[in-house]
Design a protein around this motif. Structure first.
Motif, PDB file in Angstrom:
ATOM      1  N   THR A   1      37.081  41.369  47.462  1.00  9.41           N
ATOM      2  CA  THR A   1      37.005  40.575  45.984  1.00  9.41           C
ATOM      3  C   THR A   1      38.248  41.161  45.380  1.00  9.41           C
ATOM      4  O   THR A   1      38.199  41.200  44.164  1.00  9.41           O
ATOM      5  N   ARG A   2      39.292  41.578  46.115  1.00 11.00           N
ATOM      6  CA  ARG A   2      40.397  42.006  45.533  1.00 11.00           C
ATOM      7  C   ARG A   2      41.281  41.018  44.800  1.00 11.00           C
ATOM      8  O   ARG A   2      41.611  39.938  45.530  1.00 11.00           O
ATOM      9  N   PRO A   3      41.380  41.097  43.390  1.00 12.05           N
ATOM     10  CA  PRO A   3      42.122  39.871  42.702  1.00 12.05           C
ATOM     11  C   PRO A   3      43.771  39.866  43.174  1.00 12.05           C
ATOM     12  O   PRO A   3      44.268  40.589  43.293  1.00 12.05           O
TER      13      PRO A   3
ATOM     14  N   MET B   1      38.588  36.574  35.717  1.00 12.83           N
ATOM     15  CA  MET B   1      37.522  36.080  36.089  1.00 12.83           C
ATOM     16  C   MET B   1      36.616  36.867  36.895  1.00 12.83           C
ATOM     17  O   MET B   1      35.362  36.901  36.531  1.00 12.83           O
ATOM     18  N   LYS B   2      37.005  37.832  37.768  1.00 15.66           N
ATOM     19  CA  LYS B   2      36.243  38.843  38.311  1.00 15.66           C
ATOM     20  C   LYS B   2      35.583  39.825  37.340  1.00 15.66           C
ATOM     21  O   LYS B   2      34.273  40.041  37.370  1.00 15.66           O
ATOM     22  N   ALA B   3      36.199  40.200  36.221  1.00 15.78           N
ATOM     23  CA  ALA B   3      35.662  40.981  35.187  1.00 15.78           C
ATOM     24  C   ALA B   3      34.416  40.305  34.600  1.00 15.78           C
ATOM     25  O   ALA B   3      33.475  40.873  34.173  1.00 15.78           O
TER      26      ALA B   3
ATOM     27  N   ARG C   1      32.983  30.997  42.743  1.00 20.22           N
ATOM     28  CA  ARG C   1      31.895  30.802  43.735  1.00 20.22           C
ATOM     29  C   ARG C   1      32.043  32.254  44.683  1.00 20.22           C
ATOM     30  O   ARG C   1      30.906  32.409  45.331  1.00 20.22           O
ATOM     31  N   ARG C   2      33.139  32.526  45.320  1.00 19.68           N
ATOM     32  CA  ARG C   2      33.385  33.482  46.177  1.00 19.68           C
ATOM     33  C   ARG C   2      32.670  34.937  45.396  1.00 19.68           C
ATOM     34  O   ARG C   2      32.047  35.552  46.077  1.00 19.68           O
ATOM     35  N   LEU C   3      33.108  35.269  44.265  1.00 21.73           N
ATOM     36  CA  LEU C   3      32.683  36.464  43.804  1.00 21.73           C
ATOM     37  C   LEU C   3      31.124  36.509  43.336  1.00 21.73           C
ATOM     38  O   LEU C   3      30.456  37.310  43.914  1.00 21.73           O
ATOM     39  N   VAL C   4      30.429  35.103  43.160  1.00 21.62           N
ATOM     40  CA  VAL C   4      29.018  35.462  43.010  1.00 21.62           C
ATOM     41  C   VAL C   4      28.488  35.539  44.459  1.00 21.62           C
ATOM     42  O   VAL C   4      27.408  35.965  44.560  1.00 21.62           O
ATOM     43  N   GLY C   5      29.001  34.820  45.335  1.00 18.59           N
ATOM     44  CA  GLY C   5      28.158  34.819  46.518  1.00 18.59           C
ATOM     45  C   GLY C   5      28.235  36.318  47.255  1.00 18.59           C
ATOM     46  O   GLY C   5      27.377  36.559  47.763  1.00 18.59           O
ATOM     47  N   GLU C   6      29.468  36.830  46.991  1.00 17.04           N
ATOM     48  CA  GLU C   6      29.639  38.292  47.271  1.00 17.04           C
ATOM     49  C   GLU C   6      28.679  39.435  46.822  1.00 17.04           C
ATOM     50  O   GLU C   6      27.930  40.094  47.443  1.00 17.04           O
TER      51      GLU C   6
END
Length: 234
Positions: free
Chosen positions: A102-104, A112-114, A176-181
């Motif tokens: 999940t490298r931005p 968003m990742k934070a 969606r990718r972040l929460v999935g991971e």
């Protein structure tokens, strides 16, 4: 946590229940400690994407807070007679893998990742903490992200999306990718380290798996609500 007294014929003794609980707490705090240390490192690194010095300061302040949280958890582990490094090591690979995957790519994704990872972590702490002893619950309360910081991140994201509506689809997909991971890693850790078994007198692998599933369902619903509040599709 109060450990029920054993009775003759009990399948699990009070001593075993206490040992289970202690292992759970050490695993939990080890995972939290490495998560906070890793968050400090990645927030510091992600700050380089910041478009302004003020924005860089936002992530910098968050990074400092994460390192302070790391030190608090290590202090608790030391107080329990545990080596913080040994407690963290089982979680290093899985947390590092999450960050690698999940490298931005830019400031927008960093922000968003934070926001997403902080919020999911908060929900997890809230779900677990109510079942813990007073001392551990107090430490976890102190390492939770402040409401001011969460509100600040949400405000920055809303302003960013208002300024450039074209970001919506990309950040929705990224969310969606972040929460999935994040949920995938949490489920893996829960299964591998038997999280939650130590919180029930009749704790079993099956019951722990069901409890983890229930917690993940709550995290997913809360994530969807937060994304909706940003005008994004979860």
């Amino acid at each position: 946590m109060s450990i029920p007294a054993s009775e003759p014929g009990d399948a699990v003794s009070a001593g075993e229940l206490s040992a289970r609980y202690d292992k759970f707490v050490v695993d939990l705090l080890g995972g939290i400690a490495y998560g906070e240390l890793s968050a400090f490192e990645h927030l510091s690194s992600d700050a380089r994407y910041s478009p302004t010095l003020a924005d860089r300061a936002v992530l910098g302040k968050m990074a400092v807070a994460e390192f302070g949280h790391f030190e608090m958890v290590c202090e608790r582990l030391n107080g329990m007679g545990m080596d913080p490094e040994l407690a963290m090591l089982p979680f290093q690979r899985i947390v590092d893998l999450f960050h690698e995957r999940t490298r931005p790519a830019d400031w927008h994704e960093s922000l968003m990742k934070a926001y997403v990872v902080d919020a999911i972590t908060e929900d997890f702490y809230a779900a677990i903490a109510e079942n813990l002893d007073v001392a551990t619950r107090s430490v976890i309360a102190q390492v939770r992200t402040s409401e001011e910081q969460t509100t600040l991140l949400a405000g920055l994201l809303k302003n960013m999306l208002d300024d450039d509506p074209r970001l919506s689809s990309r950040l929705a997909l990224w969310g969606r990718r972040l929460v999935g991971e994040a949920l995938s890693r949490a489920q893996y850790i829960g299964a591998k380290h038997s999280f939650l078994v130590g919180l029930r007198p009749d704790g079993t692998q099956e019951q722990a798996a069901a409890d983890v599933h229930a917690i993940l369902s709550v995290l997913t619903r809360n994530h969807s609500r937060r994304m909706n509040s940003l005008g994004l599709t979860a």
